[in-house]
Design an enzyme around this catalytic site. Structure first.
Site, PDB file in Angstrom:
ATOM      1  N   GLU A 168       0.829  -1.206   0.000  1.00  0.00           N
ATOM      2  CA  GLU A 168       0.000   0.000   0.000  1.00  0.00           C
ATOM      3  C   GLU A 168       0.869   1.265   0.000  1.00  0.00           C
ATOM      4  O   GLU A 168       0.962   1.988   0.999  1.00  0.00           O
ATOM      5  CB  GLU A 168      -0.980  -0.067   1.172  1.00  0.00           C
ATOM      6  CG  GLU A 168      -1.911  -1.270   1.006  1.00  0.00           C
ATOM      7  CD  GLU A 168      -2.811  -1.552   2.204  1.00  0.00           C
ATOM      8  OE1 GLU A 168      -2.787  -0.780   3.179  1.00  0.00           O
ATOM      9  OE2 GLU A 168      -3.534  -2.566   2.151  1.00  0.00           O
ATOM     10  N   HIS A 369     -17.254 -10.717   6.755  1.00  0.00           N
ATOM     11  CA  HIS A 369     -15.944 -10.066   6.908  1.00  0.00           C
ATOM     12  C   HIS A 369     -15.076 -10.806   7.916  1.00  0.00           C
ATOM     13  O   HIS A 369     -15.516 -11.070   9.038  1.00  0.00           O
ATOM     14  CB  HIS A 369     -16.124  -8.606   7.359  1.00  0.00           C
ATOM     15  CG  HIS A 369     -14.826  -7.850   7.403  1.00  0.00           C
ATOM     16  ND1 HIS A 369     -14.391  -7.143   8.498  1.00  0.00           N
ATOM     17  CD2 HIS A 369     -13.854  -7.712   6.461  1.00  0.00           C
ATOM     18  CE1 HIS A 369     -13.218  -6.589   8.229  1.00  0.00           C
ATOM     19  NE2 HIS A 369     -12.872  -6.915   7.006  1.00  0.00           N
ATOM     20  N   GLU A 371     -11.535 -10.097   9.464  1.00  0.00           N
ATOM     21  CA  GLU A 371     -10.294  -9.331   9.655  1.00  0.00           C
ATOM     22  C   GLU A 371      -9.391 -10.169  10.554  1.00  0.00           C
ATOM     23  O   GLU A 371      -9.654 -10.304  11.752  1.00  0.00           O
ATOM     24  CB  GLU A 371     -10.581  -7.966  10.284  1.00  0.00           C
ATOM     25  CG  GLU A 371      -9.337  -7.148  10.600  1.00  0.00           C
ATOM     26  CD  GLU A 371      -8.350  -7.041   9.439  1.00  0.00           C
ATOM     27  OE1 GLU A 371      -8.623  -6.299   8.504  1.00  0.00           O
ATOM     28  OE2 GLU A 371      -7.289  -7.716   9.471  1.00  0.00           O
ATOM     29  N   GLU A 443      -5.157  -6.768   1.935  1.00  0.00           N
ATOM     30  CA  GLU A 443      -3.787  -7.098   2.364  1.00  0.00           C
ATOM     31  C   GLU A 443      -3.452  -8.510   1.859  1.00  0.00           C
ATOM     32  O   GLU A 443      -3.074  -9.407   2.620  1.00  0.00           O
ATOM     33  CB  GLU A 443      -3.610  -7.007   3.889  1.00  0.00           C
ATOM     34  CG  GLU A 443      -3.826  -5.612   4.442  1.00  0.00           C
ATOM     35  CD  GLU A 443      -5.317  -5.266   4.582  1.00  0.00           C
ATOM     36  OE1 GLU A 443      -6.069  -6.133   5.025  1.00  0.00           O
ATOM     37  OE2 GLU A 443      -5.705  -4.140   4.240  1.00  0.00           O
ATOM     38  N   GLU A 467      -9.069   3.921   1.072  1.00  0.00           N
ATOM     39  CA  GLU A 467      -8.967   4.104   2.520  1.00  0.00           C
ATOM     40  C   GLU A 467      -7.840   5.092   2.860  1.00  0.00           C
ATOM     41  O   GLU A 467      -7.803   5.633   3.947  1.00  0.00           O
ATOM     42  CB  GLU A 467      -8.751   2.763   3.225  1.00  0.00           C
ATOM     43  CG  GLU A 467      -7.449   2.091   2.851  1.00  0.00           C
ATOM     44  CD  GLU A 467      -7.263   0.718   3.498  1.00  0.00           C
ATOM     45  OE1 GLU A 467      -7.953   0.408   4.466  1.00  0.00           O
ATOM     46  OE2 GLU A 467      -6.396  -0.033   3.012  1.00  0.00           O
TER      47      GLU A 467
HETATM   48  C1  NOJ Z   1      -7.892  -2.716   5.836  1.00  0.00           C
HETATM   49  C2  NOJ Z   1      -8.810  -2.958   4.673  1.00  0.00           C
HETATM   50  O1  NOJ Z   1      -8.193  -2.590   3.468  1.00  0.00           O
HETATM   51  C3  NOJ Z   1     -10.089  -2.164   4.902  1.00  0.00           C
HETATM   52  O2  NOJ Z   1     -10.926  -2.263   3.789  1.00  0.00           O
HETATM   53  C4  NOJ Z   1     -10.741  -2.690   6.161  1.00  0.00           C
HETATM   54  O3  NOJ Z   1     -11.893  -1.924   6.432  1.00  0.00           O
HETATM   55  C5  NOJ Z   1      -9.796  -2.564   7.349  1.00  0.00           C
HETATM   56  N1  NOJ Z   1      -8.524  -3.175   7.057  1.00  0.00           N
HETATM   57  C6  NOJ Z   1     -10.376  -3.244   8.587  1.00  0.00           C
HETATM   58  O4  NOJ Z   1     -10.524  -4.609   8.367  1.00  0.00           O
HETATM   59 CA    CA Z   2      -5.776  -2.181   3.044  1.00  0.00          CA
END
Ligand code: NOJ
Ligand code: CA
Length: 655
Positions: A168, A369, A371, A443, A467
């Site tokens: 990124e 989702h 994460e 990621e 973002e």
């Molecule tokens: C990074 C991701 O690119 C983003 O889209 C996401 O909202 C955040 N991490 C939290 O998971």
């Molecule tokens: Ca990201």
């Protein structure tokens, strides 16, 4: 497919083999020179790569690089067409000449290595194949010698490797002689005589990802290491990923090469269940600080908000909704605490059953989702059950994320792009396929065309996306992506932010440019990333384009552009006759002339043109736009103005 034979020869310590592209213009020459292996590449008799060394350096064994004799050479030609499940192009031609050179060491322990070369009209590829052999059952790769000896006075565009924010970063333009720190691939290069090339890899499985670095005036592969410094532990037989060099005369032609996909295998099973989609998200409200991922007064992922967003999806005609922050693990510092994330436990104010029932009743799909914060050990412990949990609620899409500077795998901190990272992404993808789940990976590991084999990998992030708006994104970024990152596949750029002038997250773009991204940045899962009120109340006229634009295309024709400055592309609807054109510019305004030579003859098209007004500007007049309708035909030429940091979008509907 035609075979033109195999050839048995006496072992040779000196040998030269030429592999020519089907049109004979690209020539790869493989040399065994006193036992050492190398190659060079020409196009139209002009040098693209000077003599570049090949070989693998092993741990606890001598390198597989010297003392080779050729024992056998085998060549064949392939010319076939295949149909994609989705993408920028539906029917793809795969046409190349291949030569495999079987080598044997002429000293003890007489190990075997095969070099396989494929030469296409648009580039070259090769890989190392180490067969199963008596003296070697496994190997530990300590380094790869592979060189790509371009003229070091060439220009290059790349992002740095081994950085905390993974891929990124902003693209940096510099001469090749300055690439003294490793950069990621695709690495885009313009040679002094004007060729554009992209160095990358295809079919990355079970191996560290390739980065590139200058070494003694030659570009050399630098495979992402594991935490113990080794590059890969593999069992034989083993083939490395393909090392690839796409070659074009024009940067636009790089964008239409399908060589990376062609170097991947067709799917082993039927993926008819895969379906590209568009989605809204309980998402941007978190970025602008209205809601939070963590539970609390401003928690975004509540049952109530989910119901509201499902209603909005239905009204807006957007088929799916992403909900982030629904599970346990976001409390406090989520980057630190993510080690305990639970993927089957929702927060008390989020009722998964009620939400998914309501979504189903309204014909809306939920995008789950995950994460992981890079805590792969924790994730893998739950992975299969976590997928089953979602499937039980009828969820077919998952956005996954691996925030954090490294991954925790087997208790060690590993690079995302190391062999162990690659293995994890693959495991998550294959398990997803087993449960008919489609993925949008953030990621991620970079694209190497594996979505040809695994079409349930609908999209990935893997570059700086929106973002980073609110300061860190510059207009030139979206003019670098088509010629760099996007050569490796689609990207979830999280487009469609209409609240461009938001005080806490200002967007470096005119509002119309947000529409252009749906065409210039291909993704088979496209987010309409803003909050629904900005679509329904503020700009329903502009939203119409997001509703209309498809997520897969019959074919794509880049019309004009320059790396880092502009990009304009026309894409024809999948199995349809409508066309969509998108254009973006950097910080400079520019007028472009579009020749509509690609339209069907003798047909009228209703063109809806969304463009910047003459006084629009990404800094102080983002909302200046014009929507006009025209009737256009093949052969027509139109002029379109793009404001600084602006762009345009056009829909051409066949009458
Ligand atoms: C990074 C991701 O690119 C983003 O889209 C996401 O909202 C955040 N991490 C939290 O998971
Ligand atoms: Ca990201």
């Amino acid at each position: 497919m035609s075979l033109f034979g195999s050839l048995f020869k006496k072992p040779k310590r000196d040998a030269i083999y030429e592999v020519k592209s089907p049109n004979k213009r690209v020539v790869l020459t493989f040399m065994v020179d006193n036992g050492q292996i190398s190659y060079f590449v020409h196009k139209d008799e002009k040098i693209i790569l000077r003599k570049s060394r090949l070989g693998l350096i092993l741990n606890d064994a001598s390198p597989l690089a010297d003392n080779f004799s050729v024992v056998r050479v085998y060549s064949r030609s392939v010319d076939e067409n295949w149909t994609a499940y989705w993408g920028e192009q539906r029917e793809i031609r795969n046409n190349y000449n291949e030569t495999a050179v079987y080598l044997e060491e002429n000293v003890e322990p007489n190990r075997l290595l095969t070099m396989r070369f494929r030469v296409f009209d648009d580039g070259i590829a090769f890989r190392y194949e180490v067969p199963a052999q008596p003296e070697m059952e496994k190997m530990v790769v300590a380094d790869e010698i592979t060189e790509f000896s371009v003229d070091s006075n060439s220009r290059s565009w790349s992002i740095p490797a081994y950085q905390p924010d993974r891929y990124e970063y902003d693209y940096v333009e510099r001469p090749v002689y300055n690439l003294t720190e490793s950069v990621h691939t695709p690495l885009t290069i313009q040679t002094p005589i004007g060729h554009y090339i992209s160095i990358h890899e295809a079919a990355l499985y079970n191996y560290g990802s390739m980065t590139i670095k200058l070494n003694n005036s030659s570009l050399k592969s630098d495979i992402t290491p594991l935490s113990d410094g080794m590059k890969a532990y593999v069992e034989l037989p083993f083939s490395t990923p393909w090392r690839t060099v796409t070659i074009a005369h024009d940067p636009l032609d790089l964008t239409t090469s399908r060589m990376i996909l062609n170097l991947n295998d067709p799917p082993r099973e039927n993926f008819d269940w895969v379906e590209p989609t568009k989605f809204l998200g309980i998402w941007w409200a978190m970025f602008v600080g209205e809601w939070t991922w963590a539970p609390g007064e401003r928690h975004g992922a509540t049952t109530e908000h989910a119901f509201q967003y499902i209603d909005a999806c239905k009204r807006l005609g957007i088929p799916a909704l992403l909900i982030e922050g629904w599970n346990e693990g976001w409390e406090g510092d989520w980057l630190e605490n993510g080690v305990n994330n639970k993927f089957m436990v929702s927060t008390p104010d989020f009722d998964m059953k009620a939400v998914t029932d309501y979504a189903r009743q309204n014909g809306v799909e939920i995008v789950g989702h995950h994460e992981t914060v890079g805590f792969v050990d924790n994730y893998e412990n739950q992975l299969e059950d976590a997928y089953k949990f979602l499937v039980q609620y009828g969820i077919r899409y998952v956005k996954s994320g691996y925030a954090g500077s490294k991954m925790t795998i087997g208790g060690h901190r590993e690079y995302h792009h190391s062999q162990l990272g690659v293995l994890h992404y693959q495991k998550a993808l294959e398990l997803a396929a087993k449960y008919h789940i489609m993925l949008d990976v953030h990621e991620p590991i970079k694209g190497t065309g594996i979505e040809r084999t695994w079409p349930n990998l609908l999209t990935r992030e893997g570059a700086r996306g929106q973002e980073y708006e609110g300061g860190a994104l510059v207009p030139s970024h979206a003019c670098h992506l088509p010629y760099t990152r996007l050569l490796s596949g689609g990207m979830d750029y999280t487009s469609g932010i209409f609240d461009v002038a938001n005080f806490s997250k200002r967007i470096a773009s005119t509002i119309v440019r947000q529409l252009a991204y749906y065409v210039t940045i291909y993704s088979s899962m496209q987010m309409a990333a803003d909050r629904p009120q900005f679509y329904e109340e503020s700009h329903p006229d502009l939203f119409q384009f997001i509703r209309d634009v498809p997520t897969r295309f019959e074919r794509s024709i880049p019309l004009l552009g320059e790396i880092g400055k502009s990009f304009v592309v026309a894409r024809q609807e999948w199995k349809g006759s409508n066309w969509f054109i998108g254009g973006v510019t950097n910080e400079e305004g520019r007028k472009v002339e579009l020749y509509l030579d690609f339209l069907e003859p003798d047909v009228n098209y209703t063109a809806t043109i969304y463009r910047d007004s003459e006084d629009a500007h990404y800094r102080d007049h983002q909302l200046g736009y014009v929507i006009e309708e025209k009737v256009l035909r093949r052969g027509d030429k139109i002029d379109v103005y793009m404001a600084p940091g602006g762009g345009f979008a056009i829909k051409l509907a066949k009458q």
